[in-house]
Design a protein around this motif. Structure first.
Motif, PDB file in Angstrom:
ATOM      1  N   PHE A 260       0.832  -1.205   0.000  1.00 38.05           N
ATOM      2  CA  PHE A 260       0.000   0.000   0.000  1.00 38.05           C
ATOM      3  C   PHE A 260       0.868   1.258   0.000  1.00 38.05           C
ATOM      4  O   PHE A 260       0.609   2.201  -0.755  1.00 38.05           O
ATOM      5  CB  PHE A 260      -0.945   0.003   1.210  1.00 38.05           C
ATOM      6  N   TYR A 261       1.916   1.291   0.797  1.00 42.86           N
ATOM      7  CA  TYR A 261       2.815   2.456   0.810  1.00 42.86           C
ATOM      8  C   TYR A 261       3.449   2.646  -0.566  1.00 42.86           C
ATOM      9  O   TYR A 261       3.572   3.773  -1.057  1.00 42.86           O
ATOM     10  CB  TYR A 261       3.913   2.300   1.869  1.00 42.86           C
ATOM     11  N   GLU A 262       3.847   1.545  -1.186  1.00 35.87           N
ATOM     12  CA  GLU A 262       4.413   1.616  -2.535  1.00 35.87           C
ATOM     13  C   GLU A 262       3.379   2.152  -3.524  1.00 35.87           C
ATOM     14  O   GLU A 262       3.689   2.990  -4.375  1.00 35.87           O
ATOM     15  CB  GLU A 262       4.887   0.227  -2.966  1.00 35.87           C
ATOM     16  N   PHE A 263       2.154   1.681  -3.418  1.00 35.83           N
ATOM     17  CA  PHE A 263       1.094   2.143  -4.311  1.00 35.83           C
ATOM     18  C   PHE A 263       0.841   3.636  -4.121  1.00 35.83           C
ATOM     19  O   PHE A 263       0.595   4.352  -5.098  1.00 35.83           O
ATOM     20  CB  PHE A 263      -0.209   1.374  -4.065  1.00 35.83           C
ATOM     21  N   CYS A 264       0.893   4.099  -2.879  1.00 35.65           N
ATOM     22  CA  CYS A 264       0.699   5.533  -2.607  1.00 35.65           C
ATOM     23  C   CYS A 264       1.740   6.364  -3.348  1.00 35.65           C
ATOM     24  O   CYS A 264       1.412   7.391  -3.952  1.00 35.65           O
ATOM     25  CB  CYS A 264       0.787   5.817  -1.107  1.00 35.65           C
ATOM     26  N   HIS A 265       2.990   5.910  -3.316  1.00 37.16           N
ATOM     27  CA  HIS A 265       4.047   6.621  -4.045  1.00 37.16           C
ATOM     28  C   HIS A 265       3.839   6.537  -5.548  1.00 37.16           C
ATOM     29  O   HIS A 265       4.021   7.514  -6.271  1.00 37.16           O
ATOM     30  CB  HIS A 265       5.428   6.052  -3.694  1.00 37.16           C
ATOM     31  N   GLY A 266       3.441   5.366  -6.023  1.00 41.92           N
ATOM     32  CA  GLY A 266       3.288   5.156  -7.461  1.00 41.92           C
ATOM     33  C   GLY A 266       2.171   5.976  -8.087  1.00 41.92           C
ATOM     34  O   GLY A 266       2.237   6.326  -9.259  1.00 41.92           O
ATOM     35  N   TYR A 267       1.154   6.285  -7.305  1.00 41.18           N
ATOM     36  CA  TYR A 267       0.000   7.026  -7.832  1.00 41.18           C
ATOM     37  C   TYR A 267      -0.126   8.410  -7.204  1.00 41.18           C
ATOM     38  O   TYR A 267      -1.193   9.002  -7.208  1.00 41.18           O
ATOM     39  CB  TYR A 267      -1.296   6.243  -7.583  1.00 41.18           C
ATOM     40  N   ARG A 268       0.943   8.916  -6.690  1.00 42.60           N
ATOM     41  CA  ARG A 268       0.924  10.174  -5.953  1.00 42.60           C
ATOM     42  C   ARG A 268       0.238  11.308  -6.728  1.00 42.60           C
ATOM     43  O   ARG A 268      -0.559  12.053  -6.181  1.00 42.60           O
ATOM     44  CB  ARG A 268       2.352  10.576  -5.592  1.00 42.60           C
ATOM     45  N   ALA A 269       0.508  11.424  -8.009  1.00 47.24           N
ATOM     46  CA  ALA A 269      -0.040  12.529  -8.800  1.00 47.24           C
ATOM     47  C   ALA A 269      -1.539  12.367  -9.070  1.00 47.24           C
ATOM     48  O   ALA A 269      -2.215  13.343  -9.384  1.00 47.24           O
ATOM     49  CB  ALA A 269       0.710  12.640 -10.126  1.00 47.24           C
ATOM     50  N   ASP A 270      -2.060  11.151  -8.923  1.00 50.16           N
ATOM     51  CA  ASP A 270      -3.451  10.874  -9.289  1.00 50.16           C
ATOM     52  C   ASP A 270      -4.390  10.717  -8.101  1.00 50.16           C
ATOM     53  O   ASP A 270      -5.527  10.300  -8.270  1.00 50.16           O
ATOM     54  CB  ASP A 270      -3.515   9.572 -10.102  1.00 50.16           C
ATOM     55  N   THR A 271      -3.927  11.032  -6.895  1.00 52.63           N
ATOM     56  CA  THR A 271      -4.721  10.760  -5.705  1.00 52.63           C
ATOM     57  C   THR A 271      -4.855  12.016  -4.864  1.00 52.63           C
ATOM     58  O   THR A 271      -3.880  12.733  -4.640  1.00 52.63           O
ATOM     59  CB  THR A 271      -4.078   9.629  -4.878  1.00 52.63           C
ATOM     60  N   GLU A 272      -6.067  12.279  -4.393  1.00 53.71           N
ATOM     61  CA  GLU A 272      -6.350  13.454  -3.572  1.00 53.71           C
ATOM     62  C   GLU A 272      -6.180  13.130  -2.093  1.00 53.71           C
ATOM     63  O   GLU A 272      -6.258  11.968  -1.684  1.00 53.71           O
ATOM     64  CB  GLU A 272      -7.802  13.915  -3.824  1.00 53.71           C
ATOM     65  N   LYS A 273      -6.002  14.175  -1.293  1.00 56.74           N
ATOM     66  CA  LYS A 273      -5.794  14.008   0.142  1.00 56.74           C
ATOM     67  C   LYS A 273      -6.956  13.266   0.804  1.00 56.74           C
ATOM     68  O   LYS A 273      -6.730  12.392   1.645  1.00 56.74           O
ATOM     69  CB  LYS A 273      -5.584  15.363   0.822  1.00 56.74           C
ATOM     70  N   ASP A 274      -8.195  13.592   0.445  1.00 56.10           N
ATOM     71  CA  ASP A 274      -9.340  12.925   1.074  1.00 56.10           C
ATOM     72  C   ASP A 274      -9.378  11.434   0.725  1.00 56.10           C
ATOM     73  O   ASP A 274      -9.829  10.610   1.525  1.00 56.10           O
ATOM     74  CB  ASP A 274     -10.660  13.610   0.715  1.00 56.10           C
ATOM     75  N   GLU A 275      -8.881  11.069  -0.454  1.00 57.76           N
ATOM     76  CA  GLU A 275      -8.797   9.653  -0.808  1.00 57.76           C
ATOM     77  C   GLU A 275      -7.744   8.957   0.042  1.00 57.76           C
ATOM     78  O   GLU A 275      -7.985   7.869   0.575  1.00 57.76           O
ATOM     79  CB  GLU A 275      -8.460   9.497  -2.295  1.00 57.76           C
ATOM     80  N   TYR A 276      -6.571   9.599   0.200  1.00 54.84           N
ATOM     81  CA  TYR A 276      -5.543   9.029   1.074  1.00 54.84           C
ATOM     82  C   TYR A 276      -6.085   8.841   2.487  1.00 54.84           C
ATOM     83  O   TYR A 276      -5.848   7.821   3.125  1.00 54.84           O
ATOM     84  CB  TYR A 276      -4.293   9.922   1.129  1.00 54.84           C
ATOM     85  N   LYS A 277      -6.805   9.829   2.966  1.00 59.26           N
ATOM     86  CA  LYS A 277      -7.365   9.755   4.327  1.00 59.26           C
ATOM     87  C   LYS A 277      -8.284   8.541   4.447  1.00 59.26           C
ATOM     88  O   LYS A 277      -8.202   7.791   5.425  1.00 59.26           O
ATOM     89  CB  LYS A 277      -8.120  11.042   4.657  1.00 59.26           C
ATOM     90  N   GLU A 278      -9.155   8.346   3.467  1.00 57.93           N
ATOM     91  CA  GLU A 278     -10.061   7.189   3.478  1.00 57.93           C
ATOM     92  C   GLU A 278      -9.268   5.881   3.516  1.00 57.93           C
ATOM     93  O   GLU A 278      -9.584   4.967   4.278  1.00 57.93           O
ATOM     94  CB  GLU A 278     -10.943   7.224   2.233  1.00 57.93           C
ATOM     95  N   TYR A 279      -8.228   5.795   2.710  1.00 59.91           N
ATOM     96  CA  TYR A 279      -7.446   4.568   2.617  1.00 59.91           C
ATOM     97  C   TYR A 279      -6.673   4.307   3.918  1.00 59.91           C
ATOM     98  O   TYR A 279      -6.640   3.173   4.409  1.00 59.91           O
ATOM     99  CB  TYR A 279      -6.478   4.618   1.433  1.00 59.91           C
ATOM    100  N   PHE A 280      -6.045   5.347   4.446  1.00 62.34           N
ATOM    101  CA  PHE A 280      -5.317   5.176   5.701  1.00 62.34           C
ATOM    102  C   PHE A 280      -6.267   4.845   6.849  1.00 62.34           C
ATOM    103  O   PHE A 280      -5.920   4.076   7.743  1.00 62.34           O
ATOM    104  CB  PHE A 280      -4.475   6.417   6.023  1.00 62.34           C
TER     105      PHE A 280
END
Length: 187
Positions: free
Chosen positions: A92-112
């Motif tokens: 998941f951490y790797e995926f977060c880095h890989g898609y950094r440009a395509d993901t919004e903060k609220d989406e990261y919050k939901e995932y975390f």
């Protein structure tokens, strides 16, 4: 009158049934592990092909599959679940880095938040070894730091970190609440 041979035969049959039952349970567990391995490989393949049409285009595209995999993983025996969840968390951490440009903060919050709920649930299960807890806490600290520094989510994974540290007996009411907190299954 029951002879000693009948008693021995009955005991032997009972032991054979018990062994057969255990083999069936082990077979089901292995089938579940194999299925989760296949799901993990499919996710990793599609992630690595993220620049191709057959891959995931973004973290929101990947997330439903990863979320399902996490939810299924915590249904394994705790010693198996923690090993799998350690790997999935690192992916998941790797995926977060890989898609950094395509993901919004609220989406990261939901995932975390979901990741945190899965770990809280797992830490509340019996049968987790101290070494596994320490490994998990180290991985979660890395994720907490990543979420705070990179995605502006300073409280990410805090409850999971606390759940991993606290190991005291809990009143029955709290245990009932924990069962209610099990991460939702996606249909």
């Amino acid at each position: 009158m029951v002879s000693s041979n009948d008693k021995q035969s009955s005991t032997f049959n009972f032991q054979q049934e018990k062994i057969q039952s255990q083999r069936q349970a082990d077979s089901r567990d292995q089938h579940n592990v194999d299925r989760l391995d296949d799901m993990t490989l499919q996710i990793l393949r599609k992630y690595r092909k993220r620049l191709e049409p057959s891959g995931y285009n973004s973290l929101p595209d990947l997330w439903p599959d990863l979320k399902d995999l996490m939810n299924l993983s915590i249904q394994l025996q705790p010693y198996q679940a923690i090993q799998r969840l350690l790997s999935l968390t690192n992916y998941f951490y790797e995926f977060c880095h890989g898609y950094r440009a395509d993901t919004e903060k609220d989406e990261y919050k939901e995932y975390f938040d979901h990741l945190e709920n899965v770990w809280v649930y797992l830490f509340r299960q019996e049968g987790l070894g101290m070494t596994d807890r320490i490994r998990a806490l180290n991985v979660l600290r890395d994720g907490h730091q990543l979420a705070a520094d990179e995605y502006g989510i300073p409280d990410a994974l805090n409850r999971a970190l606390e759940a991993g540290i606290i190991q005291e007996e809990q009143p029955e009411q709290q245990q009932d609440e924990q069962q209610d907190e099990q991460p939702e299954q996606q249909e």
